[in-house]
Design a protein around this motif. Structure first.
Motif, PDB file in Angstrom:
ATOM      1  N   UNK A  84       5.599   5.682 -17.889  1.00  0.00           N
ATOM      2  CA  UNK A  84       4.839   4.739 -18.735  1.00  0.00           C
ATOM      3  C   UNK A  84       5.422   3.330 -18.710  1.00  0.00           C
ATOM      4  N   UNK A  85       6.734   3.204 -18.704  1.00  0.00           N
ATOM      5  CA  UNK A  85       7.358   1.879 -18.622  1.00  0.00           C
ATOM      6  C   UNK A  85       7.081   1.281 -17.243  1.00  0.00           C
ATOM      7  N   UNK A  86       7.031   2.146 -16.224  1.00  0.00           N
ATOM      8  CA  UNK A  86       6.829   1.649 -14.865  1.00  0.00           C
ATOM      9  C   UNK A  86       5.482   0.938 -14.721  1.00  0.00           C
ATOM     10  N   UNK A  87       4.431   1.468 -15.333  1.00  0.00           N
ATOM     11  CA  UNK A  87       3.110   0.834 -15.214  1.00  0.00           C
ATOM     12  C   UNK A  87       3.099  -0.508 -15.930  1.00  0.00           C
ATOM     13  N   UNK A  88       3.697  -0.548 -17.111  1.00  0.00           N
ATOM     14  CA  UNK A  88       3.752  -1.801 -17.872  1.00  0.00           C
ATOM     15  C   UNK A  88       4.564  -2.841 -17.103  1.00  0.00           C
ATOM     16  N   UNK A  89       5.693  -2.435 -16.556  1.00  0.00           N
ATOM     17  CA  UNK A  89       6.547  -3.386 -15.838  1.00  0.00           C
ATOM     18  C   UNK A  89       5.909  -3.848 -14.528  1.00  0.00           C
ATOM     19  N   UNK A  90       5.085  -3.013 -13.917  1.00  0.00           N
ATOM     20  CA  UNK A  90       4.375  -3.453 -12.715  1.00  0.00           C
ATOM     21  C   UNK A  90       3.459  -4.625 -13.047  1.00  0.00           C
ATOM     22  N   UNK A  91       2.750  -4.539 -14.178  1.00  0.00           N
ATOM     23  CA  UNK A  91       1.881  -5.649 -14.590  1.00  0.00           C
ATOM     24  C   UNK A  91       2.700  -6.883 -14.955  1.00  0.00           C
ATOM     25  N   UNK A  92       3.828  -6.673 -15.637  1.00  0.00           N
ATOM     26  CA  UNK A  92       4.674  -7.813 -16.031  1.00  0.00           C
ATOM     27  C   UNK A  92       5.201  -8.526 -14.791  1.00  0.00           C
ATOM     28  N   UNK A  93       5.746  -7.772 -13.847  1.00  0.00           N
ATOM     29  CA  UNK A  93       6.326  -8.389 -12.648  1.00  0.00           C
ATOM     30  C   UNK A  93       5.248  -8.985 -11.746  1.00  0.00           C
ATOM     31  N   UNK A  94       4.069  -8.379 -11.725  1.00  0.00           N
ATOM     32  CA  UNK A  94       3.007  -8.866 -10.836  1.00  0.00           C
ATOM     33  C   UNK A  94       2.413 -10.180 -11.321  1.00  0.00           C
ATOM     34  N   UNK A  95       2.268 -10.353 -12.627  1.00  0.00           N
ATOM     35  CA  UNK A  95       1.537 -11.513 -13.133  1.00  0.00           C
ATOM     36  C   UNK A  95       2.383 -12.486 -13.944  1.00  0.00           C
ATOM     37  N   UNK A  98       7.308 -16.499 -14.090  1.00  0.00           N
ATOM     38  CA  UNK A  98       8.733 -16.747 -13.907  1.00  0.00           C
ATOM     39  C   UNK A  98       9.366 -15.810 -12.882  1.00  0.00           C
ATOM     40  N   UNK A  99       8.591 -14.939 -12.280  1.00  0.00           N
ATOM     41  CA  UNK A  99       9.102 -13.986 -11.303  1.00  0.00           C
ATOM     42  C   UNK A  99       9.083 -14.608  -9.920  1.00  0.00           C
ATOM     43  N   UNK A 100       9.983 -14.174  -9.063  1.00  0.00           N
ATOM     44  CA  UNK A 100      10.018 -14.682  -7.682  1.00  0.00           C
ATOM     45  C   UNK A 100       8.755 -14.241  -6.950  1.00  0.00           C
ATOM     46  N   UNK A 101       8.309 -15.098  -6.031  1.00  0.00           N
ATOM     47  CA  UNK A 101       7.027 -14.877  -5.362  1.00  0.00           C
ATOM     48  C   UNK A 101       6.983 -13.556  -4.598  1.00  0.00           C
ATOM     49  N   UNK A 102       8.040 -13.213  -3.892  1.00  0.00           N
ATOM     50  CA  UNK A 102       8.019 -11.982  -3.099  1.00  0.00           C
ATOM     51  C   UNK A 102       7.955 -10.754  -3.994  1.00  0.00           C
ATOM     52  N   UNK A 103       8.675 -10.775  -5.107  1.00  0.00           N
ATOM     53  CA  UNK A 103       8.646  -9.646  -6.046  1.00  0.00           C
ATOM     54  C   UNK A 103       7.279  -9.546  -6.704  1.00  0.00           C
ATOM     55  N   UNK A 104       6.711 -10.676  -7.072  1.00  0.00           N
ATOM     56  CA  UNK A 104       5.392 -10.699  -7.689  1.00  0.00           C
ATOM     57  C   UNK A 104       4.335 -10.179  -6.718  1.00  0.00           C
ATOM     58  N   UNK A 105       4.386 -10.619  -5.470  1.00  0.00           N
ATOM     59  CA  UNK A 105       3.422 -10.156  -4.473  1.00  0.00           C
ATOM     60  C   UNK A 105       3.577  -8.665  -4.197  1.00  0.00           C
ATOM     61  N   UNK A 106       4.798  -8.180  -4.166  1.00  0.00           N
ATOM     62  CA  UNK A 106       5.025  -6.751  -3.943  1.00  0.00           C
ATOM     63  C   UNK A 106       4.364  -5.915  -5.035  1.00  0.00           C
ATOM     64  N   UNK A 107       4.525  -6.314  -6.280  1.00  0.00           N
ATOM     65  CA  UNK A 107       3.954  -5.519  -7.364  1.00  0.00           C
ATOM     66  C   UNK A 107       2.447  -5.718  -7.487  1.00  0.00           C
ATOM     67  N   UNK A 108       1.903  -6.833  -7.034  1.00  0.00           N
ATOM     68  CA  UNK A 108       0.448  -6.986  -6.970  1.00  0.00           C
ATOM     69  C   UNK A 108      -0.138  -6.000  -5.966  1.00  0.00           C
ATOM     70  N   UNK A 109       0.516  -5.890  -4.801  1.00  0.00           N
ATOM     71  CA  UNK A 109       0.065  -4.930  -3.798  1.00  0.00           C
ATOM     72  C   UNK A 109       0.238  -3.513  -4.319  1.00  0.00           C
ATOM     73  N   UNK A 112      -2.571  -2.678  -6.562  1.00  0.00           N
ATOM     74  CA  UNK A 112      -3.787  -2.454  -5.786  1.00  0.00           C
ATOM     75  C   UNK A 112      -3.821  -1.070  -5.168  1.00  0.00           C
ATOM     76  N   UNK A 113      -2.704  -0.652  -4.574  1.00  0.00           N
ATOM     77  CA  UNK A 113      -2.620   0.685  -3.982  1.00  0.00           C
ATOM     78  C   UNK A 113      -2.737   1.743  -5.073  1.00  0.00           C
ATOM     79  N   UNK A 114      -2.084   1.522  -6.215  1.00  0.00           N
ATOM     80  CA  UNK A 114      -2.169   2.451  -7.350  1.00  0.00           C
ATOM     81  C   UNK A 114      -3.615   2.587  -7.813  1.00  0.00           C
ATOM     82  N   UNK A 115      -4.356   1.480  -7.882  1.00  0.00           N
ATOM     83  CA  UNK A 115      -5.758   1.522  -8.317  1.00  0.00           C
ATOM     84  C   UNK A 115      -6.617   2.300  -7.316  1.00  0.00           C
TER      85      UNK A 115
END
Length: 143
Positions: A84-95, A98-109, A112-115
């Motif tokens: 449950x924390x993992x899903x919330x943190x994926x959204x936090x890191x993706x959007x 203040x997060x680094x671009x590569x980390x943000x892009x990784x969690x956006x992808x 997408x794969x999770x969806x």
């Protein structure tokens, strides 16, 4: 009155043209610049200079383009192991801004794969449920 006499009159007006013929790189010109003075206010004439093409402005360095360290990835993977924390943190890191671009892009992808996988599971569940419902409604007696 020719131009040379006009220039020597001392009235403050100087002509930048003369009737002399000059040679410039093999080409003859009937105009020569006798003086570097502007005809209007006596200021020296400064020719415009060409500084080359303008470089586009460089964006300000904000620290978000530097690579993510190994320690940050290890922490991210440890957090991703918590349910449950993992899903919330994926959204936090993706959007997060203040997060680094590569980390943000990784969690956006990753989101997408999770969806996509989640939608496939729903289709499989509906197909499996429909198959079970059709089998339970049949009048099959095993004895």
């Amino acid at each position: 009155m020719d131009n040379n006499n006009f220039n020597n009159m001392g009235n403050g007006f100087e002509s930048s043209y003369s009737n002399q013929t000059t040679t410039n790189n093999g080409f003859e010109s009937s105009y020569s610049n006798q003086s570097n003075m502007n005809n209007y206010n006596g200021q020296p004439f400064v020719p415009p200079t060409y500084n080359g093409p303008l470089d586009p402005p460089k964006p300000a360095y904000d620290g978000l383009e530097e690579p993510v360290s190994i320690g940050e990835w290890i922490i991210a993977y440890l957090i991703m192991m918590v349910p449950c924390v993992n899903i919330v943190m994926m959204f936090v890191w993706a959007f997060s801004k203040n997060e680094k671009k590569s980390k943000s892009n990784y969690f956006k992808v990753s989101l997408g794969v999770f969806a996509i996988i989640f939608v496939l599971y729903i289709f499989i569940f509906i197909a499996f449920g429909a198959t079970m419902m059709s089998m339970s409604g049949s009048s099959y007696s095993g004895y």
